[in-house]
Design a protein around this motif. Sequence first.
Motif, short mmCIF file in Angstrom:
data_model
loop_
_atom_site.label_atom_id
_atom_site.label_comp_id
_atom_site.label_asym_id
_atom_site.label_seq_id
_atom_site.Cartn_x
_atom_site.Cartn_y
_atom_site.Cartn_z
N GLN A 106 0.80 -1.24 -0.13
CA GLN A 106 -0.03 0.01 0.01
C GLN A 106 0.91 1.25 0.03
OE1 GLN A 106 -3.74 0.34 0.31
NE2 GLN A 106 -3.01 2.42 -0.60
N MET A 107 0.64 1.92 -1.03
CA MET A 107 1.44 3.38 -1.07
C MET A 107 0.84 4.08 -0.15
SD MET A 107 1.97 3.68 -5.17
CE MET A 107 0.49 2.95 -5.50
N LEU A 108 1.71 5.02 0.72
CA LEU A 108 1.23 5.86 1.71
C LEU A 108 1.67 7.26 1.61
CD1 LEU A 108 2.34 3.65 4.79
CD2 LEU A 108 0.16 3.97 3.85
N GLY A 109 1.32 8.16 2.19
CA GLY A 109 1.82 9.75 2.07
C GLY A 109 1.03 10.37 0.99
N SER A 110 1.82 11.34 0.44
CA SER A 110 1.30 12.37 -0.45
C SER A 110 1.26 11.68 -1.82
CB SER A 110 1.94 13.53 -0.56
OG SER A 110 1.60 14.23 -1.69
N ARG A 111 0.45 12.02 -2.84
CA ARG A 111 0.55 11.37 -4.20
C ARG A 111 1.32 12.15 -5.12
NH1 ARG A 111 -4.47 8.32 -6.20
NH2 ARG A 111 -5.10 7.39 -4.06
N GLN A 112 2.01 13.26 -4.55
CA GLN A 112 2.71 14.16 -5.44
C GLN A 112 3.73 13.48 -6.09
OE1 GLN A 112 4.07 17.49 -3.04
NE2 GLN A 112 2.11 18.39 -2.91
N GLY A 113 3.99 13.51 -7.29
CA GLY A 113 5.12 12.90 -8.21
C GLY A 113 5.37 11.35 -8.09
N MET A 114 3.76 10.85 -7.74
CA MET A 114 3.93 9.34 -8.05
C MET A 114 3.36 9.03 -9.29
SD MET A 114 4.10 8.11 -5.06
CE MET A 114 3.14 7.10 -3.85
N GLY A 115 4.36 9.37 -10.36
CA GLY A 115 4.44 8.83 -11.60
C GLY A 115 3.06 9.20 -12.44
N GLY A 116 2.80 10.18 -13.09
CA GLY A 116 1.90 10.46 -14.25
C GLY A 116 1.25 11.73 -14.05
N GLY A 117 1.33 12.21 -12.84
CA GLY A 117 0.64 13.53 -12.52
C GLY A 117 -0.81 13.42 -12.06
N ALA A 118 -1.29 14.38 -11.67
CA ALA A 118 -2.66 14.46 -10.99
C ALA A 118 -3.69 13.92 -12.04
CB ALA A 118 -3.08 15.89 -10.65
N GLY A 119 -3.74 14.26 -13.37
CA GLY A 119 -4.80 13.84 -14.18
C GLY A 119 -4.75 12.12 -14.71
N ALA A 120 -3.82 11.62 -14.37
CA ALA A 120 -3.66 10.32 -14.90
C ALA A 120 -4.27 9.21 -14.12
CB ALA A 120 -2.08 9.88 -14.65
N PRO A 121 -5.23 8.53 -14.94
CA PRO A 121 -5.99 7.56 -14.44
C PRO A 121 -5.36 6.27 -13.91
CG PRO A 121 -6.25 7.60 -16.58
CD PRO A 121 -5.18 8.55 -16.34
N MET A 122 -5.73 5.71 -12.69
CA MET A 122 -5.07 4.52 -12.29
C MET A 122 -6.32 3.41 -12.37
SD MET A 122 -3.00 5.29 -8.66
CE MET A 122 -2.80 3.44 -8.60
N ASP A 123 -5.91 2.60 -13.52
CA ASP A 123 -6.94 1.54 -13.99
C ASP A 123 -7.08 0.52 -12.64
OD1 ASP A 123 -7.28 3.01 -15.97
OD2 ASP A 123 -5.97 1.68 -17.38
N ASP A 124 -6.02 0.18 -12.04
CA ASP A 124 -6.08 -0.80 -11.01
C ASP A 124 -6.42 -0.27 -9.63
OD1 ASP A 124 -3.46 0.22 -9.95
OD2 ASP A 124 -2.67 -0.86 -11.91
N ASP A 125 -7.11 -0.99 -9.05
CA ASP A 125 -7.62 -0.22 -7.69
C ASP A 125 -6.79 -1.12 -6.63
OD1 ASP A 125 -9.10 -2.74 -8.13
OD2 ASP A 125 -10.99 -1.69 -7.50
#
Length: 165
Positions: A106-125
């Motif tokens: 499980q990724m924790l912390g902020s989503r800043q810089g987590m590959g792809g930027g804010a608009g990138a959809p994450m298909d896998d949940d």
Amino acid sequence: MASVNKVIIVGNLGRDPETRYMPNGDAVTNVAVATTESWKDKNSGEKKELTEWHRITFYRKLAEIAGQYLKKGSQVYVEGRLQTRKWTDKEGVERYTTEIIADTMQMLGSRQGMGGGAGAPMDDDYGSSAPPPRQSSGGGGNAGGGRGASKPAPNFSDMDDDIPF
């Protein structure tokens, strides 16, 4: 008697993940995660720290996710099992390495810089138990009565919290 081989780690990546592919096409990603323990020395009163490094190996889909979204400094929660393997170095000396084989991440912390930027959809949940956010229809939500007309519906999309679940 039953036995348990279970490890839970919450720490930060010390370097970017290294992803390789096996001959059958399955991904393998290796990371080094640091956990730090701090305490106050009873005798001197000074603050002490001890950092422990953990080798973690991800396989298959989890390896692809880790390789794509984790980076140096990322905070991560990992569950897995300990495994020790024997290998021979270049000089012919037999060595042993103990590592964590990850089952859950499980990724924790902020989503800043987590590959792809804010608009990138994450298909896998993966690792997310929350339902996907609802899209607003834009047609207002009070179609049957004047009771709530003076108070607009709350807009939860502007909340900026870092809840890790």
